[in-house]
Design a protein around this motif. Structure first.
Motif, mmCIF file in Angstrom:
data_model
loop_
_atom_site.group_PDB
_atom_site.id
_atom_site.type_symbol
_atom_site.label_atom_id
_atom_site.label_comp_id
_atom_site.label_asym_id
_atom_site.label_seq_id
_atom_site.Cartn_x
_atom_site.Cartn_y
_atom_site.Cartn_z
ATOM 1 N N GLU A 128 0.846 -1.198 0.000
ATOM 2 C CA GLU A 128 0.000 0.000 0.000
ATOM 3 C C GLU A 128 0.876 1.240 0.000
ATOM 4 O OE1 GLU A 128 -3.131 2.320 2.979
ATOM 5 O OE2 GLU A 128 -3.120 0.108 2.958
ATOM 6 N N ASP A 223 -1.827 0.424 6.673
ATOM 7 C CA ASP A 223 -2.123 -0.412 5.493
ATOM 8 C C ASP A 223 -3.546 -0.961 5.511
ATOM 9 O OD1 ASP A 223 0.451 0.027 4.650
ATOM 10 O OD2 ASP A 223 1.209 -1.944 5.231
ATOM 11 N N LYS A 226 -4.597 -2.329 2.013
ATOM 12 C CA LYS A 226 -3.991 -3.642 1.795
ATOM 13 C C LYS A 226 -4.731 -4.720 2.587
ATOM 14 C CE LYS A 226 0.303 -6.191 2.699
ATOM 15 N NZ LYS A 226 1.720 -6.090 3.134
#
Length: 476
Positions: A128, A223, A226
């Motif tokens: 990410e 993240d 992600k």
């Protein structure tokens, strides 16, 4: 009635002595036109089903089993007319129809490759940045990187989970699937990029698939986008991030094969190098019933990176299949090879008037002039070529002419412009007389390649003619 004008002596000698290839459509019959259209519709379906080498193998096996082919295992009894196949690790396949003549008289082999340039995911691909999720890729084969940006891509392949179970991944190929893409730079900010060469403008490390932008809810960690992507993958496929380490996932164009041109005379699709020839070899073999010589179709992997590895043409897997087949007749493999011939079926570079400066017009392949025969490939001074003998070229000429196949003799381009290779050299190293033959292609190695329907069909007819002929093979 007007008297027919007699040809002058000069006209008669021109007709007898000069070589003037005719356009394929000036030689195509109405029956051939109908059969060509049907063949090309089946070919387009093969392209859509096989966007990876694994997909091509699965589709080839499905088509073969529907025509009575069965797996060939070591030690089984084999008789003339038997239809056999063997899959090598899911990535290549060899098929055969056993002939009435013994293998000591040789086999007729059609060898093509089913891998194509693409973008493979790296072992640890998902990351990410700026609250966007990406998948990092490592390009496979000779791509021009700028052609892969800002185009819809699908993700296909397999993941082997930690417990050893395997899951098939296919995202982007269905009508309701999301697709992936690689960002390109807007022209408003591309001043510096525009100064770079085509090979440098898009670095390989920038070929990252845009994968998501929505963060995981109710989470304060880093993240989050992600994590949300991984959650979706886990829900559908039961995989976790560590499973990428034992995965073979690749990004390929998501769009289907289609007709090109107002006259619908061409086919546009990803992966026609070399699936145009792979399908021709396969379809020709599937059409056989009781050939005199054993006919073999080899669909190999890894040609685009040098035919390496256990599934490439350099692998002993092909020799193992042929040796097992020879053992059923108590024939030595070397005795079979030295009497065999092979068409190394790979595509040719079709003349493109937009880039005329790199072609040698007297010897280049033309669209709609039929299957392209190429005595040698290689680079510059024929480096890496097998360079077929005059005897083999003469034999193939004769067989194709007698079968009414439209063909042309070609080479890749101007001598000092570059070059390329096929599996021909590796078949020739086995003591098998080998000649390159295939379909001329425009935009070769691009995500969207263009071929002529006539050339695709004539390549099929050409391979079939070699499989079926009972003519004595050229002398060793």
């Amino acid at each position: 009635m007007e008297e027919k004008k007699q040809k002058t002596h000069g006209e008669q000698r021109r007709e007898a002595l000069l070589y003037r290839p005719k356009h394929g459509y000036d030689r195509l019959s109405a029956r051939e036109e109908t059969e060509m259209q049907a063949y090309c519709e089946d070919y387009k379906m093969f392209l859509d089903a096989g966007k990876t080498e694994r997909g091509c193998v699965a589709e080839a096996v499905r088509l073969a089993e529907a025509r009575g082919f069965r797996p060939f295992t070591r030690g089984m009894t084999v008789a003339p007319g038997d239809k056999l196949y063997r899959v090598n690790r899911g990535k290549s396949v060899v098929l055969a129809v056993v002939g009435t003549a013994p293998l000591s008289t040789g086999a007729v082999i059609g060898a093509a490759h089913i891998d194509a340039p693409r973008l493979d995911l790296k072992p640890s691909p998902l990351y990410e940045d700026a609250e966007l999720a990406f998948l990092k890729t490592h390009y496979y084969g000779g791509i021009r990187k700028y052609q892969w940006v800002a185009t819809p891509l699908a993700l296909q392949g397999i993941v082997v989970r930690k417990d050893g179970s395997t899951v098939q991944i296919s995202i982007g190929g269905g009508p309701d699937d999301p697709v992936f893409t690689i960002d390109d730079l807007l022209p408003h900010l591309a001043t510096d990029q525009n100064k770079k060469s085509l090979s440098e403008a898009i670095p390989g490390e920038n070929l990252n698939l845009l994968t998501g932008s929505r963060p995981f809810p109710d989470d304060e960690g880093s993240d989050r986008v992600k994590l949300a992507v991984l959650e979706l993958l886990h829900e559908k496929y039961g995989i976790v991030e560590e499973d990428f380490l034992s995965a073979e996932l690749t990004a390929v164009p998501s769009y289907p094969a289609c007709d090109v041109g107002l006259d619908r005379s061409m086919i546009g699709a990803y992966g026609q190098d070399d699936r145009a020839c792979a399908y021709a070899c396969l379809a020709a073999l599937l059409s056989l019933e009781g050939p005199e010589r054993t006919a073999v179709c080899m669909l190999a992997d890894k040609e685009e990176i040098g035919s390496e590895g256990v599934s490439g043409m350099k692998s002993a897997a092909f020799d193992t299949f042929m040796s097992d087949l020879c053992d059923t007749q108590r024939v030595a493999l070397k005795a079979c090879y030295e009497r065999s011939i092979c068409l190394s079926c790979d595509v040719a570079a079709a003349y493109d008037p937009n880039f005329a400066e790199v072609y040698e017009k007297r010897n280049c392949a033309r669209m709609n002039y039929g299957v392209s025969l190429c005595k040698y490939t290689g680079a510059r001074g024929k480096a890496g070529a097998s360079d077929a003998s005059a005897e083999l070229v003469g034999y193939v000429r004769r067989v194709l002419d007698q079968a009414g196949v439209i063909w042309q003799m070609t080479e890749l381009g101007k001598v000092d412009q570059g070059g390329g290779g096929t599996v021909a050299a590796y078949m020739a190293e086995r003591d098998i007389d080998t000649l390159d033959a295939g379909v001329p292609v425009l935009s070769m190695h691009a995500p969207f390649e263009t071929t002529s329907k006539l050339d695709c069909y004539m390549t099929y007819l050409g391979v079939r003619a070699l499989y079926q002929t009972a003519q004595p093979l050229p002398p060793v």
